[in-house]
Motif scaffolding. Structure first.
Motif, PDB file in Angstrom:
ATOM      1  N   THR A 164     -69.328 -11.870  11.571  1.00  0.00           N
ATOM      2  CA  THR A 164     -68.169 -11.779  12.249  1.00  0.00           C
ATOM      3  C   THR A 164     -68.162 -10.608  13.370  1.00  0.00           C
ATOM      4  N   LEU A 165     -68.799  -9.494  12.690  1.00  0.00           N
ATOM      5  CA  LEU A 165     -68.901  -8.388  13.838  1.00  0.00           C
ATOM      6  C   LEU A 165     -70.061  -8.740  14.764  1.00  0.00           C
ATOM      7  N   ALA A 166     -71.063  -9.093  14.478  1.00  0.00           N
ATOM      8  CA  ALA A 166     -72.130  -9.744  15.301  1.00  0.00           C
ATOM      9  C   ALA A 166     -71.681 -10.575  16.224  1.00  0.00           C
ATOM     10  N   ASP A 167     -70.958 -11.593  16.174  1.00  0.00           N
ATOM     11  CA  ASP A 167     -70.396 -12.435  17.217  1.00  0.00           C
ATOM     12  C   ASP A 167     -69.589 -11.564  18.269  1.00  0.00           C
ATOM     13  N   ARG A 168     -69.023 -10.307  17.900  1.00  0.00           N
ATOM     14  CA  ARG A 168     -68.181  -9.749  18.965  1.00  0.00           C
ATOM     15  C   ARG A 168     -68.976  -8.761  19.557  1.00  0.00           C
ATOM     16  N   LEU A 169     -70.103  -8.228  18.819  1.00  0.00           N
ATOM     17  CA  LEU A 169     -70.960  -7.109  19.530  1.00  0.00           C
ATOM     18  C   LEU A 169     -71.836  -7.917  20.459  1.00  0.00           C
ATOM     19  N   ASP A 170     -72.007  -9.220  20.070  1.00  0.00           N
ATOM     20  CA  ASP A 170     -73.123 -10.012  21.120  1.00  0.00           C
ATOM     21  C   ASP A 170     -71.843 -10.811  22.213  1.00  0.00           C
ATOM     22  N   ALA A 171     -70.839 -10.118  22.472  1.00  0.00           N
ATOM     23  CA  ALA A 171     -69.834 -10.796  23.442  1.00  0.00           C
ATOM     24  C   ALA A 171     -69.577 -12.221  23.398  1.00  0.00           C
ATOM     25  N   ASN A 172     -69.968 -12.872  22.221  1.00  0.00           N
ATOM     26  CA  ASN A 172     -69.700 -14.424  21.979  1.00  0.00           C
ATOM     27  C   ASN A 172     -68.349 -14.817  21.533  1.00  0.00           C
ATOM     28  N   ARG A 173     -67.507 -13.750  21.049  1.00  0.00           N
ATOM     29  CA  ARG A 173     -66.285 -13.751  20.601  1.00  0.00           C
ATOM     30  C   ARG A 173     -65.419 -12.522  21.111  1.00  0.00           C
ATOM     31  N   PRO A 174     -64.098 -12.539  21.440  1.00  0.00           N
ATOM     32  CA  PRO A 174     -63.526 -11.445  21.562  1.00  0.00           C
ATOM     33  C   PRO A 174     -63.080 -10.479  20.392  1.00  0.00           C
ATOM     34  N   PHE A 175     -62.775  -9.261  20.769  1.00  0.00           N
ATOM     35  CA  PHE A 175     -62.293  -8.433  19.690  1.00  0.00           C
ATOM     36  C   PHE A 175     -60.951  -8.667  19.435  1.00  0.00           C
ATOM     37  N   ASP A 176     -60.202  -8.416  18.375  1.00  0.00           N
ATOM     38  CA  ASP A 176     -58.797  -8.382  18.479  1.00  0.00           C
ATOM     39  C   ASP A 176     -58.465  -7.061  18.352  1.00  0.00           C
ATOM     40  N   THR A 177     -57.027  -6.751  18.576  1.00  0.00           N
ATOM     41  CA  THR A 177     -56.754  -5.118  18.617  1.00  0.00           C
ATOM     42  C   THR A 177     -56.945  -4.573  17.399  1.00  0.00           C
ATOM     43  N   ASP A 178     -56.674  -5.274  16.397  1.00  0.00           N
ATOM     44  CA  ASP A 178     -56.585  -4.496  15.037  1.00  0.00           C
ATOM     45  C   ASP A 178     -58.052  -4.081  14.618  1.00  0.00           C
ATOM     46  N   MET A 179     -59.045  -5.164  14.783  1.00  0.00           N
ATOM     47  CA  MET A 179     -60.343  -4.733  14.821  1.00  0.00           C
ATOM     48  C   MET A 179     -60.912  -3.657  15.857  1.00  0.00           C
ATOM     49  N   LEU A 180     -60.682  -3.473  17.114  1.00  0.00           N
ATOM     50  CA  LEU A 180     -60.888  -2.685  17.821  1.00  0.00           C
ATOM     51  C   LEU A 180     -60.203  -1.157  17.423  1.00  0.00           C
ATOM     52  N   ALA A 181     -59.088  -1.070  16.867  1.00  0.00           N
ATOM     53  CA  ALA A 181     -58.337   0.028  16.464  1.00  0.00           C
ATOM     54  C   ALA A 181     -59.504   0.438  15.088  1.00  0.00           C
ATOM     55  N   ALA A 182     -59.703  -0.325  14.403  1.00  0.00           N
ATOM     56  CA  ALA A 182     -60.500  -0.023  13.104  1.00  0.00           C
ATOM     57  C   ALA A 182     -61.910   0.350  13.538  1.00  0.00           C
ATOM     58  N   ILE A 183     -62.449  -0.083  14.508  1.00  0.00           N
ATOM     59  CA  ILE A 183     -63.894   0.311  14.990  1.00  0.00           C
ATOM     60  C   ILE A 183     -63.732   1.838  15.490  1.00  0.00           C
ATOM     61  N   CYS A 184     -62.813   1.874  16.351  1.00  0.00           N
ATOM     62  CA  CYS A 184     -62.647   3.232  16.868  1.00  0.00           C
ATOM     63  C   CYS A 184     -62.230   4.445  16.038  1.00  0.00           C
ATOM     64  N   GLY A 185     -61.671   4.169  14.834  1.00  0.00           N
ATOM     65  CA  GLY A 185     -61.536   5.039  13.817  1.00  0.00           C
ATOM     66  C   GLY A 185     -62.765   5.325  13.123  1.00  0.00           C
ATOM     67  N   GLU A 186     -63.540   4.226  12.630  1.00  0.00           N
ATOM     68  CA  GLU A 186     -64.927   4.541  12.260  1.00  0.00           C
ATOM     69  C   GLU A 186     -65.794   5.122  12.826  1.00  0.00           C
ATOM     70  N   LEU A 187     -65.963   4.672  14.235  1.00  0.00           N
ATOM     71  CA  LEU A 187     -66.728   5.545  15.530  1.00  0.00           C
ATOM     72  C   LEU A 187     -66.391   6.939  15.799  1.00  0.00           C
ATOM     73  N   GLU A 188     -65.215   7.162  15.467  1.00  0.00           N
ATOM     74  CA  GLU A 188     -64.462   8.398  15.850  1.00  0.00           C
ATOM     75  C   GLU A 188     -64.301   8.458  17.464  1.00  0.00           C
ATOM     76  N   ILE A 189     -64.068   7.392  17.988  1.00  0.00           N
ATOM     77  CA  ILE A 189     -63.873   7.299  19.379  1.00  0.00           C
ATOM     78  C   ILE A 189     -62.586   6.896  19.778  1.00  0.00           C
ATOM     79  N   ASP A 190     -62.085   7.288  21.246  1.00  0.00           N
ATOM     80  CA  ASP A 190     -60.829   6.676  21.981  1.00  0.00           C
ATOM     81  C   ASP A 190     -60.895   5.240  21.973  1.00  0.00           C
TER      82      ASP A 190
END
Length: 82
Positions: free
Chosen positions: A41-67
């Motif tokens: 699921t993550l790989a599909d998004r990191l390879d730009a094959n599928r779009p991220f949803d806002t919840d996943m983007l927010a969670a990723i930013c939290g884990e990576l400590e980025i804005d």
């Protein structure tokens, strides 16, 4: 928004996330586990094959400590009008 622009934005966001993962030395599998999603699921998004949803983007930013806004490319027209 044209499909070409959407694809470019999706790729730019994915590239920013991959760069942040590299800075944290975090693998796709590790990030997927932290997010509670399948690695594919993550790989599909990191390879730009599928779009991220806002919840996943927010969670990723939290884990990576980025804005969240740091993930989005700034267009020249946006900079000029600021």
């Amino acid at each position: 928004m044209t499909s070409h622009l959407l694809a470019e934005t999706r790729e730019a966001v994915a590239a920013e996330i991959r760069a942040a993962m590299a800075r944290k030395r975090l693998t796709r599998g590790e990030l997927a586990q932290r997010l509670g999603v399948a690695r594919t699921t993550l790989a599909d998004r990191l390879d730009a094959n599928r779009p991220f949803d806002t919840d996943m983007l927010a969670a990723i930013c939290g884990e990576l400590e980025i804005d969240l806004l740091s993930l989005f490319p700034v267009s020249a027209s946006a900079v000029e009008s600021a």
